[in-house]
Design a protein around this motif. Structure first.
Motif, PDB file in Angstrom:
ATOM      1  N   GLU A  40       0.852  -1.186   0.000  1.00  0.00           N
ATOM      2  CA  GLU A  40       0.000   0.000   0.000  1.00  0.00           C
ATOM      3  C   GLU A  40       0.889   1.237   0.000  1.00  0.00           C
ATOM      4  OE1 GLU A  40      -2.838   0.114   3.095  1.00  0.00           O
ATOM      5  OE2 GLU A  40      -3.987  -1.587   2.331  1.00  0.00           O
ATOM      6  N   SER A  61      -5.167   3.044 -10.186  1.00  0.00           N
ATOM      7  CA  SER A  61      -5.231   2.406  -8.871  1.00  0.00           C
ATOM      8  C   SER A  61      -4.690   3.340  -7.794  1.00  0.00           C
ATOM      9  CB  SER A  61      -4.437   1.096  -8.871  1.00  0.00           C
ATOM     10  OG  SER A  61      -3.082   1.322  -9.246  1.00  0.00           O
ATOM     11  N   GLU A  62      -3.695   4.180  -8.156  1.00  0.00           N
ATOM     12  CA  GLU A  62      -3.174   5.147  -7.194  1.00  0.00           C
ATOM     13  C   GLU A  62      -4.230   6.205  -6.857  1.00  0.00           C
ATOM     14  OE1 GLU A  62      -1.589   4.152  -9.841  1.00  0.00           O
ATOM     15  OE2 GLU A  62       0.456   3.530  -9.318  1.00  0.00           O
ATOM     16  N   LEU A 120      -6.644   4.710  -4.405  1.00  0.00           N
ATOM     17  CA  LEU A 120      -6.075   4.682  -3.057  1.00  0.00           C
ATOM     18  C   LEU A 120      -6.098   6.067  -2.412  1.00  0.00           C
ATOM     19  CD1 LEU A 120      -3.019   2.282  -3.297  1.00  0.00           C
ATOM     20  CD2 LEU A 120      -5.039   2.004  -1.881  1.00  0.00           C
ATOM     21  N   GLU A 141      -9.493   6.542  -1.033  1.00  0.00           N
ATOM     22  CA  GLU A 141      -9.764   5.679   0.113  1.00  0.00           C
ATOM     23  C   GLU A 141      -8.980   6.073   1.358  1.00  0.00           C
ATOM     24  OE1 GLU A 141      -9.165   1.631  -0.970  1.00  0.00           O
ATOM     25  OE2 GLU A 141     -10.549   1.710  -2.676  1.00  0.00           O
ATOM     26  N   LYS A 142      -7.785   6.657   1.156  1.00  0.00           N
ATOM     27  CA  LYS A 142      -6.931   6.951   2.308  1.00  0.00           C
ATOM     28  C   LYS A 142      -6.989   8.404   2.784  1.00  0.00           C
ATOM     29  CE  LYS A 142      -3.512   3.315   1.628  1.00  0.00           C
ATOM     30  NZ  LYS A 142      -3.720   2.769   2.979  1.00  0.00           N
TER      31      LYS A 142
END
Length: 322
Positions: free
Chosen positions: A214, A238-239, A242, A245-246
């Motif tokens: 991650e 995909s980055e 993330l 999400e983060k």
């Protein structure tokens, strides 16, 4: 194709590099034209112990040994192989930019070509029953030098041999060094190892590291850019996923009440729409629950500023459940 490709590369290209390119092209045509007949496909281009060949057909074993005797370049994979495989499979175009960079980089400098040549020479000794008492030590030293040069299948093979000879400490050390290299590669490009299992038997520790990796927030795209690419441009990576999400509560607060209003890319998109689209997406339910809770808290805090904002935010909170 060979001469056409060389024309695309820098003027000064090492002979060893030209040999790699020619080998990859020959492999591609061989698999395309004769792969079925001789029972040899892209996934067979890897170093495989004879013990692991016991389920192979007699034809495949003969083909593998014949190619191995011609050159070890025919049974090991690398970045060049991954790129040419795309072309022969007709799933993508050759990334000439990547291969130009590769051709002029340290990755295939004469020094590093020497390391990879030594690596394949020592594995060749093993197959020809010429390994001596110094084999484990020599294998360990040269494998350290080719981490990042050789593919993970070949590194995994070397580590397996060290374990076979009882050198578990050295095997563990190589695993650690390799995981550090994987980490650096994943930071540069999270997609670096997509399809890696098609080109060799990879150690579970490497597969697990890649799967569970991650990115820390410092390496992720800025939230407002990630949101734009996913929900407006429809081309998020995909980055970017993330990053969404983060992101923490402060980042979302700034995005919803400041950044979207000031960014011309969102002229036709409002903050409530972004929140709604996130909650509608088929993502993990635990993320949706935590995201809904976080947005509720942001709205409640905004509602404390005045009676007007309380009524305003209370209404938006009710919409979070719909």
């Amino acid at each position: 194709m060979y001469s056409q490709f060389l024309d695309q590369l820098p003027k000064v290209v090492a002979d060893s590099t030209k040999l790699i390119i020619l080998t990859r092209i020959l492999q591609g045509y061989f698999i395309s034209d004769f792969g079925v007949k001789y029972d040899f496909q892209w996934e067979d281009i890897q170093l495989v112990l004879e013990d692991n060949q016991k389920d192979w057909s007699e034809r495949k074993v003969k083909t593998y040994k014949a190619l191995q005797n011609i050159s070890y370049n025919f049974i090991h994979s690398d970045v060049w192989l991954s790129e040419f495989k795309k072309w022969f499979d007709q799933v993508d175009e050759l990334d000439f930019g990547l291969l130009k960079e590769l051709a002029s980089s340290e990755l295939i400098s004469e020094k590093n070509n020497g390391y990879t040549k030594s690596f394949h020479a020592i594995t060749k000794k093993f197959w020809k029953l010429q390994a001596d008492e110094n084999f484990p030590k020599d294998l360990f030293e040269i494998t350290k030098k080719v981490i990042g040069l050789e593919n993970l299948g070949n590194i995994s093979f070397a580590i397996k041999l060290l374990e076979l000879f009882g050198h578990s400490d050295q095997a563990i050390e190589l695993e650690c060094i390799t995981c550090e290299w994987i980490h650096e590669q994943m930071i540069r490009n999270r997609r670096s190892f997509i399809g890696i299992n098609q080109l060799g038997e990879i150690r579970p520790v490497f597969e697990d590291y890649i799967e569970k990796f991650e990115l820390s927030s410092e390496h992720l795209p800025i939230l407002v850019d990630a949101v734009f690419k996913i929900f407006v441009n429809g081309a998020g990576s995909s980055e970017d996923e993330l990053s969404v999400e983060k992101a923490n509560k402060q980042q979302w607060k700034e995005l919803l009440f400041i950044q979207i209003l000031q960014d011309e890319r969102f002229n036709d998109i409002n903050s409530s729409y972004i929140v709604k689209k996130i909650l509608e997406r088929p993502t993990a339910s635990n993320f949706k629950a935590s995201f809904r809770t976080m947005i509720t808290e942001i709205y409640e805090e905004k509602g404390k500023e005045s009676e007007f904002y309380k009524n305003y935010m209370d209404y938006l909170i009710t919409r979070l459940e719909n």
